[in-house]
Design a protein around this motif. Sequence first.
Motif, mmCIF file in Angstrom:
data_model
loop_
_atom_site.group_PDB
_atom_site.id
_atom_site.type_symbol
_atom_site.label_atom_id
_atom_site.label_comp_id
_atom_site.label_asym_id
_atom_site.label_seq_id
_atom_site.Cartn_x
_atom_site.Cartn_y
_atom_site.Cartn_z
ATOM 1 N N SER A 84 0.859 -1.182 0.000
ATOM 2 C CA SER A 84 0.000 0.000 0.000
ATOM 3 C C SER A 84 0.898 1.236 0.000
ATOM 4 O O SER A 84 1.506 1.570 1.012
ATOM 5 C CB SER A 84 -0.908 0.001 1.243
ATOM 6 O OG SER A 84 -1.739 1.151 1.244
ATOM 7 N N ASN A 134 0.045 4.140 -2.464
ATOM 8 C CA ASN A 134 -0.481 5.075 -3.463
ATOM 9 C C ASN A 134 -1.627 5.900 -2.903
ATOM 10 O O ASN A 134 -2.613 6.173 -3.585
ATOM 11 C CB ASN A 134 -0.937 4.329 -4.721
ATOM 12 C CG ASN A 134 -1.088 5.260 -5.908
ATOM 13 O OD1 ASN A 134 -0.324 6.217 -6.056
ATOM 14 N ND2 ASN A 134 -2.071 5.009 -6.761
ATOM 15 N N ALA A 135 -1.498 6.302 -1.642
ATOM 16 C CA ALA A 135 -2.469 7.213 -1.043
ATOM 17 C C ALA A 135 -2.208 8.633 -1.548
ATOM 18 O O ALA A 135 -1.192 8.903 -2.197
ATOM 19 C CB ALA A 135 -2.356 7.160 0.477
ATOM 20 N N LYS A 136 -3.103 9.537 -1.237
ATOM 21 C CA LYS A 136 -2.894 10.931 -1.612
ATOM 22 C C LYS A 136 -1.569 11.433 -1.044
ATOM 23 O O LYS A 136 -0.828 12.170 -1.713
ATOM 24 C CB LYS A 136 -4.044 11.807 -1.125
ATOM 25 C CG LYS A 136 -3.886 13.273 -1.518
ATOM 26 C CD LYS A 136 -5.068 14.122 -1.077
ATOM 27 C CE LYS A 136 -4.890 15.575 -1.519
ATOM 28 N NZ LYS A 136 -6.047 16.423 -1.137
ATOM 29 N N ASP A 177 1.163 9.834 -0.638
ATOM 30 C CA ASP A 177 2.253 9.367 -1.487
ATOM 31 C C ASP A 177 2.339 10.180 -2.772
ATOM 32 O O ASP A 177 3.434 10.529 -3.222
ATOM 33 C CB ASP A 177 2.054 7.887 -1.814
ATOM 34 C CG ASP A 177 2.069 7.015 -0.580
ATOM 35 O OD1 ASP A 177 3.109 6.954 0.096
ATOM 36 O OD2 ASP A 177 1.021 6.421 -0.273
ATOM 37 N N GLN A 178 1.196 10.462 -3.354
ATOM 38 C CA GLN A 178 1.182 11.234 -4.589
ATOM 39 C C GLN A 178 1.709 12.642 -4.374
ATOM 40 O O GLN A 178 2.428 13.187 -5.218
ATOM 41 C CB GLN A 178 -0.232 11.250 -5.162
ATOM 42 C CG GLN A 178 -0.726 9.875 -5.584
ATOM 43 C CD GLN A 178 -2.201 9.854 -5.927
ATOM 44 O OE1 GLN A 178 -2.814 10.890 -6.145
ATOM 45 N NE2 GLN A 178 -2.781 8.660 -5.975
ATOM 46 N N ARG A 233 -1.168 4.128 8.133
ATOM 47 C CA ARG A 233 -1.681 4.041 6.759
ATOM 48 C C ARG A 233 -3.039 3.347 6.768
ATOM 49 O O ARG A 233 -3.242 2.367 7.476
ATOM 50 C CB ARG A 233 -0.705 3.273 5.870
ATOM 51 C CG ARG A 233 0.505 4.095 5.447
ATOM 52 C CD ARG A 233 1.400 3.330 4.493
ATOM 53 N NE ARG A 233 2.445 4.205 3.947
ATOM 54 C CZ ARG A 233 2.313 4.949 2.856
ATOM 55 N NH1 ARG A 233 1.170 4.928 2.185
ATOM 56 N NH2 ARG A 233 3.296 5.705 2.440
ATOM 57 N N ASN A 234 -3.946 3.870 5.964
ATOM 58 C CA ASN A 234 -5.302 3.330 5.820
ATOM 59 C C ASN A 234 -6.072 3.327 7.133
ATOM 60 O O ASN A 234 -7.044 2.585 7.301
ATOM 61 C CB ASN A 234 -5.263 1.905 5.244
ATOM 62 C CG ASN A 234 -4.648 1.863 3.865
ATOM 63 O OD1 ASN A 234 -5.104 2.557 2.957
ATOM 64 N ND2 ASN A 234 -3.611 1.079 3.686
ATOM 65 N N THR A 263 -5.136 7.096 3.211
ATOM 66 C CA THR A 263 -5.981 6.024 2.679
ATOM 67 C C THR A 263 -5.604 5.733 1.234
ATOM 68 O O THR A 263 -5.604 6.629 0.385
ATOM 69 C CB THR A 263 -7.464 6.407 2.750
ATOM 70 O OG1 THR A 263 -7.825 6.633 4.121
ATOM 71 C CG2 THR A 263 -8.339 5.294 2.188
ATOM 72 N N ASP A 264 -5.298 4.487 0.955
ATOM 73 C CA ASP A 264 -4.913 4.041 -0.382
ATOM 74 C C ASP A 264 -6.093 3.301 -1.001
ATOM 75 O O ASP A 264 -6.235 2.089 -0.857
ATOM 76 C CB ASP A 264 -3.687 3.126 -0.270
ATOM 77 C CG ASP A 264 -3.143 2.689 -1.620
ATOM 78 O OD1 ASP A 264 -3.827 2.913 -2.640
ATOM 79 O OD2 ASP A 264 -2.043 2.109 -1.642
ATOM 80 N N ASP A 268 -6.749 2.628 -4.111
ATOM 81 C CA ASP A 268 -6.367 1.658 -5.135
ATOM 82 C C ASP A 268 -6.049 0.307 -4.507
ATOM 83 O O ASP A 268 -6.404 -0.749 -5.043
ATOM 84 C CB ASP A 268 -5.152 2.160 -5.923
ATOM 85 C CG ASP A 268 -5.472 3.357 -6.799
ATOM 86 O OD1 ASP A 268 -6.665 3.583 -7.069
ATOM 87 O OD2 ASP A 268 -4.530 4.064 -7.213
ATOM 88 N N PHE A 269 -5.379 0.326 -3.379
ATOM 89 C CA PHE A 269 -5.026 -0.910 -2.683
ATOM 90 C C PHE A 269 -6.275 -1.622 -2.164
ATOM 91 O O PHE A 269 -6.445 -2.830 -2.355
ATOM 92 C CB PHE A 269 -4.084 -0.588 -1.519
ATOM 93 C CG PHE A 269 -3.821 -1.744 -0.609
ATOM 94 C CD1 PHE A 269 -3.010 -2.794 -1.008
ATOM 95 C CD2 PHE A 269 -4.383 -1.783 0.662
ATOM 96 C CE1 PHE A 269 -2.765 -3.870 -0.155
ATOM 97 C CE2 PHE A 269 -4.137 -2.847 1.516
ATOM 98 C CZ PHE A 269 -3.331 -3.901 1.106
#
Length: 345
Positions: A193, A195-197, A199-200, A272-273, A332-333, A335-336
Amino acid sequence: MLRKLIVFAMLFLSIALMYACSKNETELLPTQVDITFTVPANFPAPTYNFENNKLTNAGFALGRKLFYEARLSADKSISCGSCHQQFAAFANLDHKVSHGVNNCQGKRNSPPLFNLAWQKGYFWDGGVKNIETVPLNAIGDVCEMSTDIQSIITFLKNTPPYPNLFKQAFGATEINSQLVLKSFAQFTAVLVSGNAKYDQVSRKENGATFTPGEQAGYLLFKEKCSSCHKEPFFTDFSYRSNGLDLTSTDEGRAHITGVETDMGTFRVPTLRNIEYTGPYMHDGRFYSLDEVLEHYNSGVEPAENLDPLLKNGIALSATEQKQIKLFLITLTDHDFIKNTLYSEQ
């Protein structure tokens, strides 16, 4: 004539369904899918690298099937996926503690499963050091799956399509504990995991930026929380006493180390998440992030081994708590959580 057409249609449908079931049993992944282990650009190198467990489509698919196979448990009702639900980032939504066979309740909250390839210790107390042996805990625990690895091997040897799936994954006709555990790891280690906001924004992707509230929360987080919840995993993987009123008999890490100062210490959980992984803490005592933040603001209990960073709690005004929550949601990811490759097939 109409009756013949109906009979023919039903026969055709039955054959089609039989073919579909057969195909699903032998081809667990679409042929165009190529399973890879991807390290996000803002992550360091992992601890687990598949050097001795070559990642393949067949191995990943077998591991995923085993992860969701309830027949591995003593009463055929509980799988790994029962307590680690994808829609909850592979945590156990709304359950304070794990629920196993015969509705037996464990004593600890089920932690989320992702980014496991970067960990050097597993569970709340760090009692396991290798990702490949993690399933043995759930398999043997009387309040989880309540069985043993040999019983599982016997089941797999005598239950189609598993002999064929192991042959596809490992080229072996013999099913043994090593291959069972390696197949689990091929699935769980791929659960990345990253690709949360957050991370972007960190990677400056797609023009992603924080809102003013999220940015304010991020600055507060770095000031007040990041000593234990270090980026990019939002945990430093250490074991600490965070000032909970320990009304249970759970010894925490002391159960593993036998060291008195480890009494009531637990691994710092990832944030995370966190929007989806409640209830929170090792015993699931808090159902909301508001409760968690207020604990650090006003509820930290004194203890001989209380983490020094929490000696005076963490003062957070109502506004600051709201801002930190805004930032935490950027972890929060989606996509995952929604990736169908990780779903039960």
